[in-house]
Design a protein around this motif. Structure first.
Motif, PDB file in Angstrom:
ATOM      1  N   UNK A  63      -1.995  16.251  10.365  1.00  0.00           N
ATOM      2  CA  UNK A  63      -3.054  15.307  10.753  1.00  0.00           C
ATOM      3  C   UNK A  63      -2.442  13.918  10.814  1.00  0.00           C
ATOM      4  N   UNK A  64      -2.170  13.424  12.024  1.00  0.00           N
ATOM      5  CA  UNK A  64      -1.442  12.173  12.190  1.00  0.00           C
ATOM      6  C   UNK A  64      -2.341  10.955  12.349  1.00  0.00           C
TER       7      UNK A  64
ATOM      8  N   UNK B 160       0.824  -1.204   0.000  1.00  0.00           N
ATOM      9  CA  UNK B 160       0.000   0.000   0.000  1.00  0.00           C
ATOM     10  C   UNK B 160       0.861   1.257   0.000  1.00  0.00           C
ATOM     11  N   UNK B 161       0.268   2.351  -0.462  1.00  0.00           N
ATOM     12  CA  UNK B 161       0.868   3.689  -0.398  1.00  0.00           C
ATOM     13  C   UNK B 161      -0.104   4.564   0.379  1.00  0.00           C
ATOM     14  N   UNK B 162       0.382   5.188   1.444  1.00  0.00           N
ATOM     15  CA  UNK B 162      -0.456   6.012   2.306  1.00  0.00           C
ATOM     16  C   UNK B 162       0.123   7.414   2.368  1.00  0.00           C
TER      17      UNK B 162
ATOM     18  N   UNK C 128      -4.284  13.794  -7.258  1.00  0.00           N
ATOM     19  CA  UNK C 128      -5.618  14.394  -7.320  1.00  0.00           C
ATOM     20  C   UNK C 128      -6.689  13.344  -7.609  1.00  0.00           C
ATOM     21  N   UNK C 129      -6.302  12.235  -8.239  1.00  0.00           N
ATOM     22  CA  UNK C 129      -7.196  11.105  -8.478  1.00  0.00           C
ATOM     23  C   UNK C 129      -6.453   9.826  -8.086  1.00  0.00           C
ATOM     24  N   UNK C 130      -6.369   9.636  -6.778  1.00  0.00           N
ATOM     25  CA  UNK C 130      -5.523   8.565  -6.256  1.00  0.00           C
ATOM     26  C   UNK C 130      -6.321   7.270  -6.131  1.00  0.00           C
TER      27      UNK C 130
ATOM     28  N   UNK D 218      -4.729  10.809   4.379  1.00  0.00           N
ATOM     29  CA  UNK D 218      -5.565  11.559   3.436  1.00  0.00           C
ATOM     30  C   UNK D 218      -5.850  10.736   2.196  1.00  0.00           C
ATOM     31  N   UNK D 219      -4.851   9.975   1.726  1.00  0.00           N
ATOM     32  CA  UNK D 219      -5.015   9.067   0.593  1.00  0.00           C
ATOM     33  C   UNK D 219      -4.464   7.706   1.005  1.00  0.00           C
TER      34      UNK D 219
END
Length: 630
Positions: free
Chosen positions: A339-340, A331-333, A384-386, A344-345
Motif C-alpha cells: 500500500x503505497x 517524523x517516523x512513517x 502495536x501502540x504507535x 499505516x503508522x
C-alpha cells in the motif's frame, strides 16, 4: 508412425490433497501404534498384579485384617493423601517397580501420559534445577553475554568508515568509507596481518553510505552519494545499476528512478532480489535486481499538511511486510509494503525537526522499533501502540548521518555509538537493556567517533566502524563462533626469500673490467651528450620540403598525378636572378614587338618622361624668402 496418446490432457496433481492424505495416514498409523502399545501395557500391568496377589496369599489372615484396617483408616483421615497418591501411581506406572526413593516421593512428579523407560534418578533432577538457576541468573544479567573480551583491528584507510556489511554466514566482511573505497575481508583467508583481499571503487568519486549483503549472501547493495544505487556480487563485479530519473518531472512517481543524492538502502529479508532505497528527492523506492530500468514501487513521505519531506533512513520489518522511514521533519512513517498511498503508522514528532534521524531498526520479534535521532537521543517504539515512545535516552552525541543502532541476538539489549570531536575524548559503544532501557554497559572504542555498529546473530561478534578509518571486531573465545577466531590463530606469512644458488654463476657479466662501461663524471655532460643523439633524445623527423627524397613521399601526396606534377611539370629549378631573367628578353621585345605592343599600338599614348632638373637650376628657381632665411 505417430505418437500414442497424442493430444491427451496432462495429468494434474493436487499437492495440498496429497499432503492432507499423507498426514491422515500418519495420524492413523500413530493411533494404531499407540493403541497396541497401551494394550501391551495393560497386559503387563495385569501380570504384575497377579504376581503381587500370589505373593500376598501365603500371609496370615491377621495381616489381611491389619492391612484392610489401615487402608480404611487412611481413606477416612486427611493425613493419608500421600499414601493414596503413591497407590494410584503404582497402578499407573508401567514396567518394573520404582526405586525406594521414588516411592517415597509424591506421585505428582510422574505424568499419566509417560511412555517408555522410567524417569532418571533424583540427582539428575537436582542438576537440572541447578542449571535452570544458572540460566535465570544469566537472564537477569544480559551484560554477561556481551562478547568484548578480545578485539581485532582492521585498517580500512584514513577517513571515516561509513558502511559495514557482513554476509549471513559470517564468512566475509565488507567496509566502505569516505575515501570512496570498498574493501573485502575474508576471515577464513586472513592471517594475523589482517589485510583485505580486494579493494575497489564501485561508485568512482562518491562517498559510500551503506553496504548490505542480501539474505542469500551472493549480492551486495552499494548506496553512495550519487542518485544511482549499485548491486555487486561477492567478488566485487557489478550486477546491476539503478536507472536515473528525470529531474524535470514534478511528480516523482512518474520518473523511473531517483533524481537526487541517496541516503541508505536495505534488502528485503524474505524475497530474493528486492531492495529499497531512499533519496533527497523525497521518495522511497523499491527495486528488483532483474529489472534495473524502472523501480517496483514508490513511497512519497508527506507532512501532516501534505508537503514533501525528505526521508533520511529506511528499513524493512523482519517479516518484510512493513517499510519504515524517518524524515527530516522528525517524523517516523510506516507503510504496508503493498500500500503505497497512505502510511499505516505516522508519528509526526518522533525527533526534533530539522535533525537527520540516522537509523531505524526493528527487533527480532518484530514488535519494537528503535530510532537513532540526530537530536542525540535513542528511542524505543511499540508498533502495536504507535502513539508515544516506550523509552527515550538522551546524551548520545552524534555527528554523522549514518550512526547505527541495533538489537542483540536475544533481543534483550540495544546498542548504539557516540561521536566526539577530534582530541576531545573517545567514542563509546553504549548498551541499553530493552526491558528497563537502563544504560547497563559501555565500551571505549578509540579516540574517534563510533559511526557503524553491527551485532551478528550467528557469530555473536560485534563489528564497529570508526571515524579514523578503523573497523574493529569484538569477540569472546567462549561465546563467539568462527569469524575473527579463524584469523587470529594464524601466524603472519613471511615474505618469500630468494632461493640460494648451488653453483657459482656470473650474475653481472658487465662487472668485468673488459665489459665495464666508462663511468660518467657528471650527469650534466651525459645529458648533453644524449641530447645530441637522435635515438636517445627521440628527435622527431623533420617534414619533407619539396619533392620526396630517400624513399619518403613529399607533402603533395603519393599518387601518380602528384608525382608527375612534382617531378616533371613543376620540377624546373632555376637558381638565377629573376630580374635578370626578365631583362634578358627586353632588347628582343623592343626590336620586334610581337606579343604586347601591337595590340595597343592604336590606343597607346605616347610616352612622355619627366625632365630632371639639376641642383643649380633648382637653386635659381627658389623664392626670395627662402634665400633670406638661409
Amino acid at each position: 508412425m505417430g505418437f500414442t496418446g497424442f493430444g491427451k490432457k496432462a495429468r494434474t496433481f493436487d499437492l495440498e490433497a496429497m499432503f492432507e492424505q499423507t498426514r491422515r495416514t500418519a495420524v492413523e498409523r500413530s493411533r494404531k501404534t499407540l493403541e497396541a502399545r497401551e494394550k501391551e501395557e495393560e497386559m503387563n500391568r495385569e501380570k504384575e498384579l497377579r504376581r503381587q496377589n500370589e505373593d500376598i496369599e501365603p500371609t496370615s489372615s491377621g495381616a489381611h485384617v491389619v492391612r484392610d484396617c489401615s487402608k480404611s483408616s487412611s481413606r477416612d483421615t486427611s493425613s493419608s493423601e500421600s499414601e493414596e497418591s503413591s497407590g494410584s501411581s503404582d497402578d499407573e506406572l508401567i514396567g518394573p517397580p520404582l526405586p525406594l526413593k521414588m516411592r517415597e516421593e509424591p506421585s505428582n512428579h510422574i505424568e499419566e501420559d509417560i511412555l517408555g523407560p522410567l524417569p532418571p534418578p533424583l540427582y539428575e533432577e537436582v542438576e537440572e534445577d541447578d542449571d535452570d538457576d544458572g540460566d535465570s541468573e544469566e537472564e537477569e544479567n544480559p551484560v554477561q553475554k556481551i562478547p568484548d573480551s578480545h578485539e581485532i583491528t582492521l585498517k580500512h584507510g584514513t577517513k571515516t568508515v561509513s558502511a559495514l556489511g557482513l554476509d549471513p554466514s559470517g564468512a566475509r566482511l565488507v567496509t566502505g568509507g569516505y575515501d570512496y573505497d570498498v574493501k573485502f575481508w575474508d576471515f577464513a583467508g586472513m592471517d594475523a596481518s589482517f589485510k583485505a583481499f580486494r579493494s575497489l571503487q564501485p561508485c568512482e568519486c562518491h562517498q559510500i553510505k551503506s553496504l548490505q549483503y542480501s539474505n542469500t549472501g551472493d549480492m551486495i547493495l552499494v548506496v553512495s552519494g550519487s542518485s544511482q544505487a549499485k548491486v555487486i556480487d561477492r567478488d566485487g563485479f557489478e550486477v546491476m545499476e539503478c536507472i536515473k530519473g528525470d529531474q524535470y518531472i514534478v511528480d516523482m512517481a512518474n520518473t523511473k528512478g531517483h533524481t537526487a543524492m541517496l541516503h541508505t538502502g536495505s534488502w528485503h529479508p524474505k524475497i530474493k532480489g528486492e531492495f529499497m532505497t531512499c533519496s533527497n528527492d523525497a521518495t522511497v523506492r523499491t527495486w528488483e535486481v532483474e529489472n534495473p530500468r524502472k523501480q517496483r514501487s514508490v513511497f512519497k513521505p508527506r507532512t501532516m499538511q501534505g508537503k514533501k519531506v525528505i526521508p533520511t533512513t529506511c528499513t524493512y520489518s523482519r517479516d518484510g511486510n512493513l517499510i519504515a522511514a524517518a524524515c527530516q521533519n522528525g517524523s517516523i512513517q510506516i507503510w504496508d509494503r503493498n500500500m503505497t498511498v497512505h502510511p499505516k503508522f505516522h508519528y509526526k514528532q518522533a525527533h526534533d525537526p530539522g535533525t537527520d534521524t540516522s537509523c531505524v531498526a526493528f527487533s527480532y520479534d518484530g514488535n519494537v522499533l528503535a530510532s537513532r535521532g540526530g537530536d542525540d537521543t535513542l528511542k524505543l517504539w511499540d508498533i502495536r501502540q504507535f502513539n508515544k515512545p516506550l523509552f527515550s535516552a538522551s546524551g548520545l552525541p552524534t555527528m554523522f548521518p549514518m550512526t547505527d543502532c541495533c538489537f542483540s541476538p536475544d533481543d534483550k539489549l540495544i546498542v548504539t555509538g557516540t561521536s566526539v570531536q577530534r582530541g576531545c575524548g573517545s567514542g563509546k559503544l553504549v548498551f541499553f537493556e530493552r526491558r528497563t532501557f537502563q544504560r547497563v554497559y559501555e565500551i571505549d572504542i578509540t579516540d574517534a567517533s563510533v559511526v557503524r555498529c553491527l551485532w551478528h546473530p550467528k557469530l555473536n561478534q560485534i563489528m564497529v566502524g570508526t571515524g579514523n578509518g578503523l573497523a574493529k571486531v569484538y569477540y569472546d573465545p567462549n561465546k563467539s563462533q568462527r569469524g575473527a577466531k579463524l584469523c587470529v590463530v594464524k601466524t603472519q606469512r613471511k615474505a618469500k626469500q630468494a632461493e640460494t644458488l648451488t653453483q657459482d654463476y656470473i650474475i653481472t657479466p658487465h662487472a668485468l673490467p673488459m665489459f665495464r662501461e666508462p663511468r660518467q663524471r657528471s650527469t650534466r655532460k651525459q645529458l648533453e651528450k644524449d641530447r645530441l643523439d637522435p635515438l636517445k633524445s627521440h628527435k622527431p623527423e623533420p617534414p619533407v620540403a619539396g619533392p620526396g627524397r630517400g624513399g619518403r613521399v613529399g607533402t603533395h601526396g603519393g599518387t601518380l598525378s602528384s608525382y608527375i606534377v612534382k617531378n616533371i611539370a613543376l620540377d624546373k629549378t632555376d637558381d638565377s636572378n629573376p630580374r635578370e631573367a626578365i631583362l634578358r628578353h627586353a632588347k628582343a621585345a623592343e626590336d620586334n614587338p610581337y606579343w604586347v605592343s601591337p595590340a595597343y599600338s592604336k590606343t597607346q599614348p605616347k610616352t612622355m618622361f619627366a625632365q630632371v632638373e639639376s641642383d643649380d637650376e633648382e637653386a635659381k628657381n627658389e623664392p626670395e624668402w627662402k634665400k633670406r632665411k638661409i
